[in-house]
Motif scaffolding. Structure first.
Motif, PDB file in Angstrom:
ATOM      1  N   SER A 259      12.299  80.714   6.402  1.00 40.43           N
ATOM      2  CA  SER A 259      12.558  80.418   4.992  1.00 40.43           C
ATOM      3  C   SER A 259      13.885  79.690   4.812  1.00 40.43           C
ATOM      4  CB  SER A 259      12.570  81.728   4.205  1.00 40.43           C
ATOM      5  OG  SER A 259      12.961  81.509   2.876  1.00 40.43           O
ATOM      6  N   GLY A 260      13.848  78.572   4.072  1.00 35.89           N
ATOM      7  CA  GLY A 260      15.054  77.809   3.777  1.00 35.89           C
ATOM      8  C   GLY A 260      15.440  76.787   4.822  1.00 35.89           C
ATOM      9  N   LYS A 320      12.146  71.340   2.980  1.00 31.77           N
ATOM     10  CA  LYS A 320      12.593  72.632   3.508  1.00 31.77           C
ATOM     11  C   LYS A 320      11.502  73.682   3.359  1.00 31.77           C
ATOM     12  CE  LYS A 320      17.422  71.938   2.010  1.00 31.77           C
ATOM     13  NZ  LYS A 320      18.554  72.557   1.271  1.00 31.77           N
ATOM     14  N   SER A 322      10.085  76.896   2.002  1.00 29.92           N
ATOM     15  CA  SER A 322      10.358  77.525   0.715  1.00 29.92           C
ATOM     16  C   SER A 322      11.061  78.871   0.891  1.00 29.92           C
ATOM     17  CB  SER A 322       9.033  77.731  -0.039  1.00 29.92           C
ATOM     18  OG  SER A 322       9.204  78.574  -1.144  1.00 29.92           O
ATOM     19  N   ALA A 323      11.779  79.262  -0.145  1.00 30.40           N
ATOM     20  CA  ALA A 323      12.440  80.571  -0.146  1.00 30.40           C
ATOM     21  C   ALA A 323      11.438  81.717  -0.148  1.00 30.40           C
ATOM     22  CB  ALA A 323      13.369  80.681  -1.362  1.00 30.40           C
ATOM     23  N   GLU A 324      10.153  81.394  -0.426  1.00 34.45           N
ATOM     24  CA  GLU A 324       9.116  82.435  -0.482  1.00 34.45           C
ATOM     25  C   GLU A 324       8.764  82.987   0.890  1.00 34.45           C
ATOM     26  OE1 GLU A 324       5.702  81.227  -2.793  1.00 34.45           O
ATOM     27  OE2 GLU A 324       6.977  80.057  -4.151  1.00 34.45           O
TER      28      GLU A 324
END
Length: 502
Positions: A259-260, A320, A322-324
């Motif tokens: 993530s990220g 990127k 995803s933050a999910e």
């Protein structure tokens, strides 16, 4: 029965294997297939002869038995049933449509449809006939009800075969090459019948060699060497044929990004094309101040990185994870990508179209944060227009009914001074827009917009209705346009006394 059964998958397959023992040794026809099919889905099963697709389907219908693994259909563990249990379950829960119709030649069409009801002791005698006639009406065969199969065409026999498959109202229909013995016109009609059944709530698995029909279903499952090729790879590259898809699947391995994490960076040289298999990615572009702006989000079955490989080689955005959560991708290097589009003209055309749409999307999102659904709906059918040097796009004094976004190139904004001479008051380049003043009250064009000398201009054109949808979807965009329109109005008013420079 649990209350959430209707929300669970209709078919759940786990670690399914089928191994045949031959004089030459064990032969694995199906190798550890995992698959879920939701209720109401229309799924095409495709694959070359010998790929394992027929064995796979035969295990679902109970014609063949798995060596190991599970097949759960509507909560029933059919992999564990003996022959009599399977026959009883199949009679009430499964309808099968064969390539060669398999109607009983000595029974009338009506009797063929009644037969499954009699065999499974469902409905009364009168109800069976009424139901059979209703099903024949559904497939437009009531006028032929009392004829023998030999008296009607192949397409008509297949219609009756579909009615027979529906006789006991099963939740699942399995169609094995249902159009393989029909001409293209009849095949299209039969396929439309299946689409109607899915719309009414049935779930259909269709084995087919017809790539065009396979593209029209909800999902396509490609089987090669007894294994399922990743569905999202197939979805992303749906323009490719089966051989091309299998070849790619054999030579790429999934990569996982946390993530990220950055997958590609704006400004870097692009040497790979990525297909998203799982998770989500966010697309960023740099603003003038250097900060990053999220302009899009991609989901599994979509791809990215093609713009650099088909353009000037430089990444135009950062992508990127995803933050999910983490994402899984496969990457094709430049050589493999070029070989791919060289072999598939339709894929190249699709990629070119996608690039245009993403450029438009990113440019609009850079101006303002729009409702993504609204923006996607407006841009769905939109095609860029290219104008050459000194072409007049809008003319001062005309009634304005359109708004323009400048995707690339350069245009001059011109107004007439008090002597009737044209004066250039501004020059716009990539990412700018024009035509907004006529959309916001001044019905007539306040200036002429012409492609700059020696330049070109690529634009998209929005109607007044589409422009209104954009402004309604983003208060920020509406404010931005009002501010720009105010500045341009002052520029135009100040130009009336300006003289043309010699």
């Amino acid at each position: 029965m649990p209350s959430n059964i209707s929300s669970s998958p209709l078919i759940e397959i786990q670690n399914l294997r089928k191994v045949y023992q031959t004089p030459a040794g064990d032969f694995t026809a199906v190798n550890n297939i995992d698959l879920e099919v939701q209720r109401g889905e229309f799924v095409a099963i495709i694959g070359k002869s010998g790929s394992g697709k027929s064995t796979f389907i035969n295990m679902i219908t109970g014609i063949d038995r798995p060596t190991s693994g599970e097949i759960i259909i509507d909560g029933a563990p059919v992999h564990s049933y003996n022959e009599s249990q399977m026959a009883a379950w199949r009679g009430k829960n499964l309808g099968i449509v064969f390539q060669f119709f398999q109607l009983f030649p000595t029974l009338t069409l009506l009797e063929n449809v009644i037969f499954p009801m009699e065999l499974n002791n469902l409905y009364t005698k009168n109800e069976r006939k009424e139901r059979a006639m209703a099903l024949l009406e559904k497939v437009e065969m009531t006028q032929q009800a009392y004829k023998l199969p030999s008296a009607v065409s192949g397409g008509q026999q297949q219609r009756v075969a579909i009615a027979r498959a529906l006789a006991n109202d099963p939740p699942l229909i399995v169609a094995d090459e249902p159009t393989g013995n029909l001409d293209s016109k009849t095949a299209t009609k039969i396929f439309s019948l299946f689409e109607d059944l899915v719309a009414s709530g049935k779930t259909i698995l269709m084995v087919t060699h017809d790539s065009d029909l396979a593209r029209r279903v909800n999902r396509t499952v490609l089987i090669s060497d007894g294994e399922v090729v990743n569905e999202y790879l197939v979805r992303a590259l749906s323009k490719l044929n089966q051989d091309q898809l299998v070849e790619i699947a054999r030579h790429v391995k999934p990569q996982t990004f946390p993530s990220g994490a950055n997958i590609i960076r704006e400004g870097e040289v692009g040497d790979k094309f990525y297909i998203l298999l799982d998770g989500k990615t966010d697309v960023y572009i740099k603003e003038p101040g250097g900060s990053e702006l999220v302009v899009n989000q991609l989901e599994r079955g979509q791809y990215f990185g093609e713009m650099a490989l088909l353009g000037n080689g430089i990444r135009t955005a950062t992508v990127k994870a995803s933050a999910e959560g983490p994402v899984s991708v496969v990457a094709l290097d430049n050589e493999a990508f070029n070989r791919l589009i060289a072999d598939s003209r339709t894929l190249r055309e699709e990629l070119t179209s996608i690039i245009e749409k993403r450029n438009i999307y990113n440019q609009l999102q850079a101006i303002s944060s729009f409702n993504q659904i609204t923006l996607a709906e407006i841009l769905k059918q939109m095609k860029p227009i290219q104008y050459e040097s000194e072409h007049e796009i809008i003319k001062q004094g005309d009634v304005g009914k359109t708004f323009y976004l400048l995707l690339d190139g350069q245009v001059d904004i011109l107004v007439k001074n008090e002597h009737g001479e044209e004066v250039r008051v501004n020059q716009l380049s990539k990412g700018a827009y024009f035509g907004e003043m006529a959309m916001m009250g001044d019905k007539r064009r306040q200036a002429t917009v012409r492609v700059s000398k020696g330049k070109f201009a690529k634009v998209i054109e929005l109607t007044a209705e589409e422009f209104e949808k954009l402004t309604e979807s983003s208060a920020e965009f509406k404010t931005h346009v009002q501010k720009v329109a105010g500045v341009r109005k002052k520029e135009i008013e100040g130009s009336s006394k300006r003289k043309v420079r010699k």
